[in-house]
Design an enzyme around this catalytic site. Structure first.
Site, PDB file in Angstrom:
ATOM      1  N   HIS A 108     -85.357  53.488 -14.362  1.00 20.35           N
ATOM      2  CA  HIS A 108     -84.330  54.239 -13.631  1.00 20.35           C
ATOM      3  C   HIS A 108     -82.982  53.562 -13.921  1.00 20.35           C
ATOM      4  O   HIS A 108     -82.938  52.358 -14.183  1.00 20.35           O
ATOM      5  CB  HIS A 108     -84.674  54.130 -12.141  1.00 20.35           C
ATOM      6  CG  HIS A 108     -83.853  54.970 -11.226  1.00 20.35           C
ATOM      7  ND1 HIS A 108     -82.603  54.594 -10.794  1.00 20.35           N
ATOM      8  CD2 HIS A 108     -84.110  56.157 -10.633  1.00 20.35           C
ATOM      9  CE1 HIS A 108     -82.132  55.523  -9.975  1.00 20.35           C
ATOM     10  NE2 HIS A 108     -83.030  56.474  -9.857  1.00 20.35           N
TER      11      HIS A 108
ATOM     12  N   ASP B 223     -89.437  46.832  -9.908  1.00 25.43           N
ATOM     13  CA  ASP B 223     -88.860  47.958  -9.184  1.00 25.43           C
ATOM     14  C   ASP B 223     -90.035  48.760  -8.618  1.00 25.43           C
ATOM     15  O   ASP B 223     -90.734  49.471  -9.353  1.00 25.43           O
ATOM     16  CB  ASP B 223     -88.019  48.803 -10.159  1.00 25.43           C
ATOM     17  CG  ASP B 223     -87.529  50.100  -9.529  1.00 25.43           C
ATOM     18  OD1 ASP B 223     -87.977  50.438  -8.417  1.00 25.43           O
ATOM     19  OD2 ASP B 223     -86.705  50.786 -10.172  1.00 25.43           O
TER      20      ASP B 223
ATOM     21  N   GLN C 250     -91.176  53.517  -6.605  1.00 25.36           N
ATOM     22  CA  GLN C 250     -92.146  54.626  -6.698  1.00 25.36           C
ATOM     23  C   GLN C 250     -93.587  54.165  -6.532  1.00 25.36           C
ATOM     24  O   GLN C 250     -94.501  54.967  -6.675  1.00 25.36           O
ATOM     25  CB  GLN C 250     -91.987  55.353  -8.048  1.00 25.36           C
ATOM     26  CG  GLN C 250     -90.634  56.011  -8.251  1.00 25.36           C
ATOM     27  CD  GLN C 250     -90.405  57.222  -7.350  1.00 25.36           C
ATOM     28  OE1 GLN C 250     -91.328  57.760  -6.744  1.00 25.36           O
ATOM     29  NE2 GLN C 250     -89.147  57.645  -7.245  1.00 25.36           N
TER      30      GLN C 250
ATOM     31  N   LYS D 275     -88.023  56.401   0.660  1.00 24.89           N
ATOM     32  CA  LYS D 275     -89.080  56.992  -0.183  1.00 24.89           C
ATOM     33  C   LYS D 275     -90.465  56.745   0.409  1.00 24.89           C
ATOM     34  O   LYS D 275     -91.465  57.204  -0.117  1.00 24.89           O
ATOM     35  CB  LYS D 275     -89.004  56.408  -1.593  1.00 24.89           C
ATOM     36  CG  LYS D 275     -87.767  56.845  -2.362  1.00 24.89           C
ATOM     37  CD  LYS D 275     -87.782  56.320  -3.763  1.00 24.89           C
ATOM     38  CE  LYS D 275     -86.421  56.328  -4.421  1.00 24.89           C
ATOM     39  NZ  LYS D 275     -86.004  57.646  -4.899  1.00 24.89           N
TER      40      LYS D 275
ATOM     41  N   CYS E 251     -82.124  60.325 -13.323  1.00 21.64           N
ATOM     42  CA  CYS E 251     -81.517  58.991 -13.440  1.00 21.64           C
ATOM     43  C   CYS E 251     -82.277  58.131 -14.456  1.00 21.64           C
ATOM     44  O   CYS E 251     -82.471  56.927 -14.229  1.00 21.64           O
ATOM     45  CB  CYS E 251     -81.451  58.273 -12.091  1.00 21.64           C
ATOM     46  SG  CYS E 251     -80.479  59.128 -10.877  1.00 21.64           S
TER      47      CYS E 251
HETATM   48  N1  PMP Z   1     -86.014  52.986  -9.118  1.00 25.78           N
HETATM   49  C1  PMP Z   1     -86.810  54.055  -9.188  1.00 25.78           C
HETATM   50  C2  PMP Z   1     -88.036  53.996 -10.042  1.00 25.78           C
HETATM   51  C3  PMP Z   1     -86.494  55.189  -8.444  1.00 25.78           C
HETATM   52  O1  PMP Z   1     -87.288  56.263  -8.510  1.00 25.78           O
HETATM   53  C4  PMP Z   1     -85.332  55.195  -7.644  1.00 25.78           C
HETATM   54  C5  PMP Z   1     -84.940  56.425  -6.847  1.00 25.78           C
HETATM   55  N2  PMP Z   1     -85.034  57.619  -7.544  1.00 25.78           N
HETATM   56  C6  PMP Z   1     -84.545  54.051  -7.610  1.00 25.78           C
HETATM   57  C7  PMP Z   1     -84.918  52.965  -8.354  1.00 25.78           C
HETATM   58  C8  PMP Z   1     -83.305  53.974  -6.776  1.00 25.78           C
HETATM   59  O2  PMP Z   1     -83.619  54.049  -5.432  1.00 25.78           O
HETATM   60  P1  PMP Z   1     -82.457  54.162  -4.324  1.00 25.78           P
HETATM   61  O3  PMP Z   1     -81.583  55.301  -4.768  1.00 25.78           O
HETATM   62  O4  PMP Z   1     -83.201  54.444  -3.064  1.00 25.78           O
HETATM   63  O5  PMP Z   1     -81.731  52.869  -4.312  1.00 25.78           O
END
Ligand code: PMP
Length: 421
Positions: free
Chosen positions: A135, A212, A215, A238, A380
């Protein structure tokens, strides 16, 4: 089990059910006169009544700033905030609450590590390894560090079937490698990376690892001691919790080594214009008034999923993901990215009789008109889109309240859209 999960869709008889209720009120909404089919859980999950109640209760009955007051409410708010930290600790099996930093989310957690680890442990020419399926929030913080410190970013590619290329990964380590930062589960492909093996590989090279877990935490049991990761980041929203709250786990020996991220109230020991000292862990990294309301909501959300059992949730979502994959694959022109099955399914659809994909935005917009919420775009993860040779996908991502009927609605919706093109 199915019964357990389906019963969560029913609203409580009354909103005064109090903390402990388990329904998801928003799921009874109608969108354009159709029942909501919410399949954008990778972006954010809906909130159970118990989380909404906890937030409301905090503002109705408790609200006061934490760690600052001798008065009753401040002490009660502080107790709830620190109990929330203990709930998070237990949930990911950290050794100590000193290793649990509350942040605004995964993004802030990763930025915190990039900034502070970068400052304390990296020099020009040092390297960080990331992967092609990250991401943006696990790419751009390292690029910002690159601008400040002239570090190098090395990228582990993926294979054609959407897995990390584990033949290439070992070749990316060099004497200059200082950190490996890798997603546990891809938010696009749903790939579950073998992070335990990757961490062991990195440690064999003397390299710490940041995971990270944005997910993975909502979908499976995550145990930081079993993984032996050095840092791990996730977001509350999430995993059925509120927005604005997230977690950075860090091994104490690393967090002790790192400088503070932001300056302000609470992160200090003593302040003078001559010399300021810093607070102990975890407060060293929590400058300013934290979102103690959201922290309490997060704790209730984690208790809620723990009450069902992460194992059961993983099993149920696996079954649902398998069903979704099988049903979607029956649709002519369907192209699914990444290894199945997974509760995250990204796809594109060719128009009837044509080779070109229907634009993901068109497909998503038309599904929305049927009450079906999916995500469209690059998610993203633009470098991953470049690797796949596409601009974007439609993503259906499932949560514990989704059912096979939701999958059927999605499949019927896609069929209908396809006939329109
Ligand atoms: N890493 C991953 C794998 C994600 O899916 C996301 C959210 N789509 C993020 C980081 C960022 O999370 P946040 O916007 O809640 O900080």
């Amino acid at each position: 089990m199915k019964q357990d999960i389906e019963s969560l869709r029913q609203p409580l008889p009354s909103l005064t059910g109090g903390v402990g209720g388990g329904s998801f009120p928003i799921l009874s909404r109608q969108i354009y006169g159709k029942p909501l089919v919410y399949l954008d859980n990778g972006a954010t999950t809906q909130k159970p009544q118990c989380v909404i109640d906890a937030i409301t209760d905090e503002y109705l009955n408790v609200n006061a700033n934490v760690h600052r007051g001798v008065h009753y409410l401040s002490q009660e708010a502080t107790r709830l905030y620190e109990e929330a930290r203990e709930t998070v600790r237990a949930f990911i099996n950290a050794r100590s609450t000193t290793e649990i930093i509350f942040t605004r989310g995964t993004t802030e957690s990763i930025n915190l590590v990039a900034a502070t680890f970068g400052q304390a442990c990296m020099q020009a020419g040092d390297e960080v390894i990331v992967t092609e399926m990250e991401h943006h929030s696990n790419i751009v913080p390292w690029q910002l560090l690159q601008l400040r410190k002239d570090i190098k970013i090395r990228v582990c590619p993926i294979t054609d079937d959407g897995r990390l290329d584990l033949d290439v990964l070992p070749t990316l380590f060099s004497p200059n490698t200082k950190l490996l930062a890798c997603t546990h589960v891809s938010n696009v492909l749903g790939t579950v990376n073998p992070v335990k093996d990757i961490i062991a590989m990195a440690h064999a090279h003397g390299v710490p690892v940041l995971i990270d877990a944005a997910q993975s935490v909502p979908h499976m049991a995550v145990d930081v001691q079993a993984l032996d990761c050095d840092f791990l980041a996730f977001s509350g929203h999430k995993v059925y919790g509120p927005t604005g709250i997230g977690v950075l786990y860090g091994k104490e020996q690393w967090l002790e080594k790192l400088p503070p991220y932001m300056g302000g109230g609470e992160m200090i020991g003593k302040v003078s214009f001559e010399r300021t000292t810093f607070n102990v862990l975890p407060y060293k990294f929590e400058a300013g008034t934290p979102d103690y309301v959201a922290a309490r909501g997060l704790a209730v959300a984690l208790d809620f999923v723990s009450g069902i059992g992460m194992g059961k949730i993983a099993e149920y979502e696996h079954e649902l993901g398998t069903y979704a994959y099988e049903q979607l694959m029956q649709i002519e022109g369907m192209h699914i990215y990444g290894p199945a099955p997974s509760p995250v399914i990204s796809f594109n659809l060719a128009a009837e009789g044509g080779a070109a994909f229907i634009h993901h935005l068109d497909l998503g917009t038309l599904l929305d008109r049927l009450g079906i919420a999916v995500r469209t775009g690059h998610h993203c993860a633009e470098p991953l889109m470049h690797r796949l040779g596409i601009e974007g996908t439609v993503r259906a991502s499932f949560a514990l309240y989704n059912t096979k009927e939701d999958v059927d609605a999605l499949v019927a919706g896609i069929d209908r859209v396809r006939k329109m093109f």
